[in-house]
Write a protein that holds these residues in place. Structure first.
Motif, mmCIF file in Angstrom:
data_model
loop_
_atom_site.group_PDB
_atom_site.id
_atom_site.type_symbol
_atom_site.label_atom_id
_atom_site.label_comp_id
_atom_site.label_asym_id
_atom_site.label_seq_id
_atom_site.Cartn_x
_atom_site.Cartn_y
_atom_site.Cartn_z
ATOM 1 N N LEU A 45 0.810 -1.213 0.000
ATOM 2 C CA LEU A 45 0.000 0.000 0.000
ATOM 3 C C LEU A 45 0.847 1.269 0.000
ATOM 4 C CD1 LEU A 45 -2.899 -0.868 2.479
ATOM 5 C CD2 LEU A 45 -2.960 -0.830 -0.014
ATOM 6 N N ILE A 46 2.071 1.182 0.529
ATOM 7 C CA ILE A 46 2.949 2.345 0.529
ATOM 8 C C ILE A 46 4.276 1.985 -0.114
ATOM 9 C CG2 ILE A 46 1.873 3.405 2.550
ATOM 10 C CD1 ILE A 46 4.247 2.399 4.203
ATOM 11 N N ASP A 47 4.965 3.008 -0.571
ATOM 12 C CA ASP A 47 6.267 2.829 -1.216
ATOM 13 C C ASP A 47 7.131 4.017 -0.812
ATOM 14 O OD1 ASP A 47 8.166 1.580 -2.753
ATOM 15 O OD2 ASP A 47 6.967 1.524 -4.578
ATOM 16 N N GLN A 150 14.965 11.232 8.435
ATOM 17 C CA GLN A 150 13.666 10.595 8.589
ATOM 18 C C GLN A 150 12.837 10.717 7.319
ATOM 19 O OE1 GLN A 150 12.360 12.785 12.260
ATOM 20 N NE2 GLN A 150 11.975 10.721 13.016
ATOM 21 N N ALA A 151 11.655 10.119 7.367
ATOM 22 C CA ALA A 151 10.679 10.281 6.287
ATOM 23 C C ALA A 151 10.110 11.690 6.321
ATOM 24 C CB ALA A 151 9.548 9.270 6.447
ATOM 25 N N ASP A 152 9.585 12.105 5.185
ATOM 26 C CA ASP A 152 8.973 13.434 5.107
ATOM 27 C C ASP A 152 7.754 13.550 6.028
ATOM 28 O OD1 ASP A 152 7.765 11.507 3.362
ATOM 29 O OD2 ASP A 152 6.645 13.115 2.405
ATOM 30 N N ILE A 153 7.104 12.434 6.330
ATOM 31 C CA ILE A 153 5.898 12.470 7.151
ATOM 32 C C ILE A 153 6.166 12.032 8.586
ATOM 33 C CG2 ILE A 153 4.360 12.121 5.182
ATOM 34 C CD1 ILE A 153 4.147 9.172 6.060
ATOM 35 N N ALA A 154 7.432 11.965 8.983
ATOM 36 C CA ALA A 154 7.758 11.509 10.343
ATOM 37 C C ALA A 154 7.126 12.432 11.381
ATOM 38 C CB ALA A 154 9.267 11.472 10.532
ATOM 39 N N VAL A 225 -2.405 -6.775 8.646
ATOM 40 C CA VAL A 225 -1.319 -6.242 9.467
ATOM 41 C C VAL A 225 -0.935 -4.861 8.960
ATOM 42 C CG1 VAL A 225 1.057 -6.577 10.251
ATOM 43 C CG2 VAL A 225 -0.459 -8.561 9.963
ATOM 44 N N ALA A 226 -0.993 -3.865 9.868
ATOM 45 C CA ALA A 226 -0.564 -2.503 9.546
ATOM 46 C C ALA A 226 0.782 -2.268 10.214
ATOM 47 C CB ALA A 226 -1.583 -1.483 10.046
ATOM 48 N N ALA A 227 1.796 -1.967 9.398
ATOM 49 C CA ALA A 227 3.159 -1.875 9.917
ATOM 50 C C ALA A 227 3.569 -0.467 10.317
ATOM 51 C CB ALA A 227 4.149 -2.423 8.884
ATOM 52 N N SER A 228 2.775 0.534 9.987
ATOM 53 C CA SER A 228 3.167 1.912 10.264
ATOM 54 C C SER A 228 1.924 2.793 10.244
ATOM 55 C CB SER A 228 4.155 2.406 9.202
ATOM 56 O OG SER A 228 3.525 2.466 7.933
ATOM 57 N N PRO A 229 2.001 3.996 10.823
ATOM 58 C CA PRO A 229 0.859 4.900 10.737
ATOM 59 C C PRO A 229 0.443 5.204 9.305
ATOM 60 C CG PRO A 229 2.344 5.635 12.457
ATOM 61 C CD PRO A 229 3.054 4.511 11.741
ATOM 62 N N SER A 230 1.426 5.335 8.394
ATOM 63 C CA SER A 230 1.069 5.598 6.995
ATOM 64 C C SER A 230 0.341 4.410 6.387
ATOM 65 C CB SER A 230 2.317 5.943 6.172
ATOM 66 O OG SER A 230 3.309 4.943 6.300
ATOM 67 N N ILE A 250 1.403 -2.756 14.297
ATOM 68 C CA ILE A 250 2.779 -2.916 14.760
ATOM 69 C C ILE A 250 3.171 -1.629 15.478
ATOM 70 C CG2 ILE A 250 5.161 -3.363 14.107
ATOM 71 C CD1 ILE A 250 4.195 -4.825 11.674
ATOM 72 N N GLY A 251 3.119 -1.653 16.805
ATOM 73 C CA GLY A 251 3.532 -0.504 17.584
ATOM 74 C C GLY A 251 2.391 0.416 17.964
ATOM 75 N N ARG A 252 2.601 1.124 19.064
ATOM 76 C CA ARG A 252 1.556 2.006 19.594
ATOM 77 C C ARG A 252 1.228 3.174 18.668
ATOM 78 N NH1 ARG A 252 2.990 2.976 25.876
ATOM 79 N NH2 ARG A 252 4.622 4.200 24.865
ATOM 80 N N PRO A 253 2.215 3.800 17.986
ATOM 81 C CA PRO A 253 1.851 4.892 17.077
ATOM 82 C C PRO A 253 0.923 4.429 15.953
ATOM 83 C CG PRO A 253 4.194 5.008 17.594
ATOM 84 C CD PRO A 253 3.703 3.704 18.132
ATOM 85 N N THR A 254 1.166 3.223 15.426
ATOM 86 C CA THR A 254 0.295 2.691 14.380
ATOM 87 C C THR A 254 -1.095 2.417 14.927
ATOM 88 O OG1 THR A 254 2.219 1.693 13.291
ATOM 89 C CG2 THR A 254 0.046 0.864 12.662
ATOM 90 N N ALA A 255 -1.159 1.833 16.126
ATOM 91 C CA ALA A 255 -2.462 1.556 16.743
ATOM 92 C C ALA A 255 -3.224 2.851 16.999
ATOM 93 C CB ALA A 255 -2.265 0.780 18.039
ATOM 94 N N ALA A 256 -2.518 3.874 17.468
ATOM 95 C CA ALA A 256 -3.175 5.148 17.754
ATOM 96 C C ALA A 256 -3.718 5.788 16.486
ATOM 97 C CB ALA A 256 -2.195 6.097 18.450
ATOM 98 N N GLU A 257 -2.950 5.724 15.396
ATOM 99 C CA GLU A 257 -3.408 6.311 14.136
ATOM 100 C C GLU A 257 -4.600 5.537 13.590
ATOM 101 O OE1 GLU A 257 -3.267 8.976 10.746
ATOM 102 O OE2 GLU A 257 -2.861 9.027 12.896
ATOM 103 N N ALA A 258 -4.551 4.205 13.667
ATOM 104 C CA ALA A 258 -5.684 3.400 13.201
ATOM 105 C C ALA A 258 -6.947 3.733 13.981
ATOM 106 C CB ALA A 258 -5.349 1.920 13.318
ATOM 107 N N SER A 259 -6.825 3.851 15.294
ATOM 108 C CA SER A 259 -7.982 4.187 16.115
ATOM 109 C C SER A 259 -8.512 5.574 15.782
ATOM 110 C CB SER A 259 -7.610 4.100 17.602
ATOM 111 O OG SER A 259 -7.258 2.780 17.959
ATOM 112 N N ARG A 260 -7.599 6.519 15.548
ATOM 113 C CA ARG A 260 -8.013 7.877 15.184
ATOM 114 C C ARG A 260 -8.834 7.875 13.903
ATOM 115 N NH1 ARG A 260 -6.855 12.052 11.996
ATOM 116 N NH2 ARG A 260 -5.313 10.863 10.802
#
Length: 292
Positions: A45-47, A150-154, A225-230, A250-260
């Motif tokens: 889904l991302i590149d 970092q990534a541009d969206i970090a 499986v979602a590996a990152s917020p993006s 994978i990880g709390r930041p990803t979980a928080a973004e998914a919930s948001r």
């Protein structure tokens, strides 16, 4: 680091697990799932594309090589790929970009293993809270010159957390996260050596978004499986409704973004490793009762 608990093949057998990563990055998890009787399905889904401003990136790497930084902080495996690519351009190795007096920090054992596989010695990495927050917790308060590519969206949390501990942080865009596929000629192409043992060399089943949505609608995909917020953002844009499919973050930041975004997170992997992800999947399926 403690050895992972043994997995229970009865919980994974026959499960169809959608991994929203490129095939090369999905393979370690897919290999473990296959060994446990599950059917991994890959939907990139991302590149990642090279930084648009290569001059700025080259400048800070020149400063790094000249010894201007006390620490190099690498917060993603994709940044390691950038270092491989930039080192190749300069006719050296990633270790050749980093002076011996400059220490390297990262966010967990998985990224540590990847960095070691490209020749970098890691001096600091959290083992409990494996994330940017975990690294900030470990960081000793003291003045230090830190380079943070970092990534541009970090998210700003790592940069701000290090700065709060007294670090003078130079952050730079190392790569851009984009919807899959990346633009021709702009895609980050550097291949990492295998940092994790992967058995077999078979092709992974690849899904298109249309096929994934059809599987979700039919109820034939057990988990995604979602590996990152993006990745969570792209799942929210591309796949809903998820139906009976369970979302593993994978990880709390990803979980928080998914919930948001209104997605229900069934479980969050405590470690960003294949074993950690499988453990999260097992916890979900065990709570369902009898596996399918």
């Amino acid at each position: 680091m403690p050895r992972p608990e043994p997995h229970d093949p009865r919980l994974l057998s026959g499960r169809r697990i959608l991994i929203t990563r490129s095939a090369d990055r999905a393979k370690p998890l897919a290999s473990l799932l296959t060994s446990l009787g599950a059917a991994p399905l890959v939907l990139p889904l991302i590149d990642f594309e090279r930084a648009k401003d290569q001059a700025i990136l080259d400048d800070v790497l020149d400063r790094l090589a000249a010894g201007e930084f006390d620490w190099l902080v690498i917060s993603s495996i994709t940044t390691a790929r950038v270092l491989l690519e930039k080192a190749a351009e300069r006719g050296t190795t990633p270790a050749g970009l980093v002076p011996s007096a400059t220490r390297v920090a990262t966010i967990g054992p998985s990224s540590l293993r990847v960095l070691e596989s490209i020749g970098l010695s890691v001096h600091l990495a959290p083992t409990e809270l494996q994330s940017a927050d975990g690294l900030v917790e470990l960081w000793e308060p003291a003045p230090a010159r830190v380079l943070l590519p970092q990534a541009d969206i970090a998210a700003p949390g790592l940069r701000e957390g290090l700065a709060s501990k007294g670090a003078d942080v130079t952050s730079v865009v190392a790569y851009h996260t984009v919807d899959y596929p990346a633009g021709a000629g702009r895609r980050l192409m550097a291949e990492l050596p295998p940092a994790l043992k992967v058995s077999g060399d078979s092709m992974l089943p690849m899904f298109s978004p249309e096929e994934a949505r059809a599987g979700l609608g039919a109820g034939t995909v057990d988990a995604v499986v979602a590996a990152s917020p993006s990745a969570a953002r792209r799942i929210a844009q591309t796949l809903p409704p998820l139906g009976r499919c369970q979302l593993i973050a994978i990880g709390r930041p990803t979980a928080a973004e998914a919930s948001r975004l209104g997605l229900t997170v069934a479980a969050t992997a405590k470690e960003p490793t294949p074993d950690g992800i499988v453990a999260a999947l097992e916890s979900v399926f065990a709570n369902e009762g009898n596996p399918l």
